[in-house]
Design a protein around this motif. Structure first.
Motif: not given
Length: 216
Positions: A112-132
């Motif tokens: 949860f804290t990791r995703l929060h940092q992702f959100v705060l630090a990112s201006d765009a999200f590119i999602v590759a194929p992945g798992g759950i």
């Protein structure tokens, strides 16, 4: 089945009482699995998208692990310029160390804290194929964009696995009987067939972002 073939099949069977025979089967099976792993590691994920974005001056942020994450960090590290190659890790007992192409690493105790940092630090999200975990993070970003806790932030889903998810979401959540979302919510993610399409979309967004920044 002929009697001869049946006899040959039975002769291949090994009794559990035959310790040496059982041991040999296990050893051969494990060696066979390692052959599979070694073949799979020869498949080098493309890093051209990350390299192209880094050349545009975009920092590259990944989970810092192997596979596609390492490919993205490697792409960023290979590009000339001032772009950072960042890895945001989560503390798990079976997780590997941060990959060698990360120039700035962060460690979190929870997703949860990791995703929060992702959100705060990112201006765009590119999602590759992945798992759950990838699907979980994608849905979280989608939801934040839906409720406008994030705005003007591209969510780009790259590869063949995502259009089916979007269609399932559209068919399940836009039911006329019990609608669970709005039609415009389904337009939030942008599906790209490959890295080239993703790069083209980000270039267009990046140009608009720079123009808007200059006018402020």
């Amino acid at each position: 089945m002929s009697k001869e073939k049946s006899t040959e099949t039975k002769s291949d069977l090994i009794s559990l009482a035959d310790e040496e025979g059982v041991k040999q089967v296990i050893v051969n099976s494990i060696l066979g699995l390692w052959d599979v792993v070694n073949n799979l590691t020869r498949l080098k994920p493309s890093r051209r998208a990350a390299a192209a974005l880094a050349k545009m001056g975009c920092d590259i942020i990944t989970g810092g692990g192997p596979g596609l994450m390492q490919a993205a960090n490697e792409g960023a590290a290979s590009a000339t310029g001032r772009a950072q190659s960042v890895g945001i890790r989560v503390d798990l007992p079976f997780e590997q160390e941060v990959n060698a192409f990360v120039t700035q690493a962060f460690e979190h105790r929870t997703f949860f804290t990791r995703l929060h940092q992702f959100v705060l630090a990112s201006d765009a999200f590119i999602v590759a194929p992945g798992g759950i975990g990838t699907v979980l993070e994608t849905m979280m970003i989608w939801q934040l964009l839906q409720v406008r806790h994030l705005e003007d932030t591209p969510l780009i889903l790259v590869g063949k696995m995502w259009p089916g998810l979007i269609e399932w979401t559209r068919g399940s959540m836009l039911s006329p009987d019990t609608p669970l979302a709005n039609a415009e919510d389904m337009t939030i993610p942008h599906c790209a067939a490959n890295a080239e399409e993703a790069i083209a979309f980000i270039r267009e967004y990046h140009t608009a972002w720079l123009n808007k920044k200059e006018k402020r």
